[in-house]
Design a protein around this motif. Structure first.
Motif, PDB file in Angstrom:
ATOM      1  N   TYR A  78      23.691  46.603  -9.077  1.00 33.34           N
ATOM      2  CA  TYR A  78      23.393  47.531  -7.979  1.00 33.34           C
ATOM      3  C   TYR A  78      23.965  48.911  -8.277  1.00 33.34           C
ATOM      4  O   TYR A  78      24.759  49.095  -9.209  1.00 33.34           O
ATOM      5  CB  TYR A  78      23.917  46.963  -6.659  1.00 33.34           C
ATOM      6  CG  TYR A  78      23.128  45.741  -6.233  1.00 33.34           C
ATOM      7  CD1 TYR A  78      22.057  45.846  -5.362  1.00 33.34           C
ATOM      8  CD2 TYR A  78      23.414  44.481  -6.772  1.00 33.34           C
ATOM      9  CE1 TYR A  78      21.296  44.743  -5.009  1.00 33.34           C
ATOM     10  CE2 TYR A  78      22.663  43.364  -6.427  1.00 33.34           C
ATOM     11  CZ  TYR A  78      21.592  43.506  -5.549  1.00 33.34           C
ATOM     12  OH  TYR A  78      20.836  42.416  -5.220  1.00 33.34           O
ATOM     13  N   ASP A  79      23.548  49.891  -7.501  1.00 31.61           N
ATOM     14  CA  ASP A  79      23.951  51.277  -7.729  1.00 31.61           C
ATOM     15  C   ASP A  79      25.397  51.495  -7.286  1.00 31.61           C
ATOM     16  O   ASP A  79      25.721  51.279  -6.104  1.00 31.61           O
ATOM     17  CB  ASP A  79      23.045  52.241  -6.960  1.00 31.61           C
ATOM     18  CG  ASP A  79      21.624  52.255  -7.496  1.00 31.61           C
ATOM     19  OD1 ASP A  79      21.420  51.775  -8.636  1.00 31.61           O
ATOM     20  OD2 ASP A  79      20.723  52.735  -6.779  1.00 31.61           O
ATOM     21  N   LYS A  82      26.014  53.583  -4.221  1.00 38.04           N
ATOM     22  CA  LYS A  82      25.560  53.080  -2.928  1.00 38.04           C
ATOM     23  C   LYS A  82      26.356  51.864  -2.453  1.00 38.04           C
ATOM     24  O   LYS A  82      25.916  51.138  -1.558  1.00 38.04           O
ATOM     25  CB  LYS A  82      24.076  52.728  -2.991  1.00 38.04           C
ATOM     26  CG  LYS A  82      23.177  53.925  -3.277  1.00 38.04           C
ATOM     27  CD  LYS A  82      21.709  53.521  -3.326  1.00 38.04           C
ATOM     28  CE  LYS A  82      20.813  54.719  -3.587  1.00 38.04           C
ATOM     29  NZ  LYS A  82      19.384  54.351  -3.658  1.00 38.04           N
ATOM     30  N   GLU A  83      27.511  51.629  -3.034  1.00 38.93           N
ATOM     31  CA  GLU A  83      28.332  50.521  -2.574  1.00 38.93           C
ATOM     32  C   GLU A  83      28.920  50.826  -1.193  1.00 38.93           C
ATOM     33  O   GLU A  83      29.190  51.987  -0.868  1.00 38.93           O
ATOM     34  CB  GLU A  83      29.471  50.267  -3.569  1.00 38.93           C
ATOM     35  CG  GLU A  83      28.992  49.755  -4.909  1.00 38.93           C
ATOM     36  CD  GLU A  83      30.117  49.577  -5.918  1.00 38.93           C
ATOM     37  OE1 GLU A  83      29.857  49.017  -6.989  1.00 38.93           O
ATOM     38  OE2 GLU A  83      31.261  50.014  -5.620  1.00 38.93           O
ATOM     39  N   GLU A  94      23.595  48.012  -2.796  1.00 41.45           N
ATOM     40  CA  GLU A  94      22.281  48.595  -2.536  1.00 41.45           C
ATOM     41  C   GLU A  94      21.693  49.153  -3.827  1.00 41.45           C
ATOM     42  O   GLU A  94      22.412  49.613  -4.710  1.00 41.45           O
ATOM     43  CB  GLU A  94      22.424  49.714  -1.502  1.00 41.45           C
ATOM     44  CG  GLU A  94      21.130  50.323  -1.029  1.00 41.45           C
ATOM     45  CD  GLU A  94      21.331  51.306   0.102  1.00 41.45           C
ATOM     46  OE1 GLU A  94      20.372  52.044   0.415  1.00 41.45           O
ATOM     47  OE2 GLU A  94      22.463  51.345   0.678  1.00 41.45           O
ATOM     48  N   ARG A  95      20.385  49.084  -3.922  1.00 45.59           N
ATOM     49  CA  ARG A  95      19.610  49.794  -4.936  1.00 45.59           C
ATOM     50  C   ARG A  95      18.229  50.007  -4.349  1.00 45.59           C
ATOM     51  O   ARG A  95      17.931  49.527  -3.232  1.00 45.59           O
ATOM     52  CB  ARG A  95      19.543  48.999  -6.240  1.00 45.59           C
ATOM     53  CG  ARG A  95      18.798  47.666  -6.144  1.00 45.59           C
ATOM     54  CD  ARG A  95      18.733  46.961  -7.482  1.00 45.59           C
ATOM     55  NE  ARG A  95      17.956  45.730  -7.397  1.00 45.59           N
ATOM     56  CZ  ARG A  95      18.391  44.535  -7.772  1.00 45.59           C
ATOM     57  NH1 ARG A  95      19.615  44.405  -8.284  1.00 45.59           N
ATOM     58  NH2 ARG A  95      17.620  43.468  -7.648  1.00 45.59           N
ATOM     59  N   ASP A  96      17.381  50.723  -5.023  1.00 41.92           N
ATOM     60  CA  ASP A  96      16.047  50.989  -4.484  1.00 41.92           C
ATOM     61  C   ASP A  96      15.332  49.679  -4.172  1.00 41.92           C
ATOM     62  O   ASP A  96      15.216  48.800  -5.033  1.00 41.92           O
ATOM     63  CB  ASP A  96      15.220  51.803  -5.486  1.00 41.92           C
ATOM     64  CG  ASP A  96      15.689  53.241  -5.578  1.00 41.92           C
ATOM     65  OD1 ASP A  96      16.468  53.666  -4.695  1.00 41.92           O
ATOM     66  OD2 ASP A  96      15.291  53.939  -6.532  1.00 41.92           O
TER      67      ASP A  96
END
Length: 427
Positions: A78-79, A82-83, A94-96
């Motif tokens: 994951y990004d 965006k944690e 989170e990721r796209d």
């Protein structure tokens, strides 16, 4: 079929209890969610119950090789930007196209979207599980899809570190019934859909509120409750209808012919808040100290937030503290259903698409439901809850509803010792 008309209700007296700037903020937020050019998107949220291999007891956030360990092991997929962290604890990834978040009892929620074809759900979910399952195998637990924990009770499960949930736990533990049960042990499938404008949004809220319980019965998936057999025909409905009536159930006044976004905004803003998230409220800063984060107020939003337009974070918080059967944000969230295995979640999403995005089918539904009142919907829900398969929603038998909703292929068959097991579905 003849239905009762909802009495005309005058909401004007409620305006004195809310801040007009806050009302206008919500109206702008709803307007920004409008999609006048059809996109027909879906957002699908599937909550999973974590259970230990060998015992089927709930796995909590804090235990060794528990949910916190799981999230940390998944971080490379994951990004990093965006944690989601709270008080030094990882609580979301989170990721796209996908978000992993936690419900209060450590339930792992997978949010997928925006999808434009319900059939794409399985492929997106398969990638999520392809990364998740090897880690779960190493940690010695798995994620299951039921509406309620199979072996554990609410008292066995601590609330995860999200500050929001500590505040909810304090409030919901004092009002109504089932608050701690819902928070710690339940899991759901939710489907979100687009709306074109205010008229379309209200129509979809009305249809979703009326049809959702019928679909909930057809897709029910809760064999267990508090470590034993589930005694309730629709446990999720039973829980939410009795948690806190001022913020759950049918949206008040929804079936009044004059009901609109402003009425919804006034209802939300005039309801006493469970707690106030002030993390993004600059006025809460005090001489460089940490902002007052989750204050356990009982006032409504107008008595808590400043006399100005609300920002998007504040709006999202206020709306998220209401849990109606169908919820209006800058999309429409249909909230009726138990956690489902992916094949059934996709079938449910396809059904939602056929009912709300097929113009001819939606017209059939709105025509059939014309004249239905809030009292009719409440009576239908009670009929379902008390009589189940013998109920007649809106006066019609189940064969009618399976045909009307395109679900004749969704039949339940007996399974030895476990008549509600998810594997009792046949397609």
């Amino acid at each position: 079929m003849t239905h009762m008309k909802t009495p005309r209700v005058n909401y004007a007296h409620l305006n004195a209890t809310v801040n007009p700037k806050h009302v206008d903020s919500l109206l702008r937020f709803f307007e920004q969610g409008s999609k006048p050019v059809r996109q027909d998107g879906f957002g699908v949220e599937i909550e999973h119950l974590p259970v230990r291999n060998g015992t089927d007891l709930a796995v909590n956030y804090y235990e060794p090789n528990g949910i916190e360990t799981l999230l940390n092991r998944l971080r490379p997929f994951y990004d990093a930007e965006k944690e989601h962290w709270e008080d030094g604890h990882l609580v979301g990834l989170e990721r796209d196209g996908i978000i992993i978040s936690l419900e209060p009892g450590g339930q792992v929620e997978c949010s997928i979207g925006v999808l434009h074809h319900a059939e794409d759900l399985t492929a997106s979910y398969a990638k999520f599980r392809g990364e998740m399952d090897p880690v779960l195998d190493e940690l010695g637990f798995r994620l299951v899809n039921y509406g309620y924990q199979p072996r554990s009770g609410y008292a066995d499960i601590p609330v995860n570190p999200k500050l929001r949930y500590a505040a909810m736990d304090d409030y919901l533990g004092r009002v109504g019934r089932f608050g701690p049960c819902m928070m710690r042990c339940s899991a759901s499938t939710q489907v979100s859909i687009d709306y074109g404008d205010e008229h379309d949004a209200i129509a979809k809220l009305r249809v979703g509120t009326a049809i959702g319980p019928i679909l909930a019965w057809l897709f029910r998936n809760t064999p267990y409750f508090e470590g034993g057999d589930n005694p309730y025909l629709l446990l999720r409905q039973e829980m939410w209808d009795h948690i806190d009536p001022q913020r759950t159930g049918i949206i008040p006044g929804l079936y009044d012919e004059r009901f609109g976004w402003r009425d919804y905004a006034v209802d939300v803003l005039s309801t006493p808040m469970m707690f106030a998230d002030l993390t993004h409220t600059p006025e809460a800063q005090r001489d460089g100290e940490r902002p007052l984060e989750f204050a356990a107020f009982r006032e409504n939003a107008g008595e808590i937030y400043p006399d100005r337009a609300l920002n998007d974070y504040e709006i999202a918080h206020v709306l998220s503290t209401h849990f109606n059967d169908v919820r209006l944000k800058n999309f429409i969230e249909l909230r009726h259903w138990d956690s489902l295995p992916i094949a059934l979640a996709e079938r449910l999403t396809q059904t939602v698409g056929s009912l709300f995005y097929d113009d001819a089918q939606f017209e059939r539904l709105t025509s059939f439901l014309d004249g239905v009142s809030e009292e009719d919907v409440a009576a239908m829900k009670q009929d379902l809850q008390s009589r189940g398969a013998d109920s007649t929603p809106f006066g019609r038998p189940w064969d009618f509803w399976r045909d009307f909703l395109g679900l004749h292929g969704l039949q339940r068959r007996a399974a030895p010792g476990d008549p509600h097991h998810p594997d009792v579905f046949q397609h």
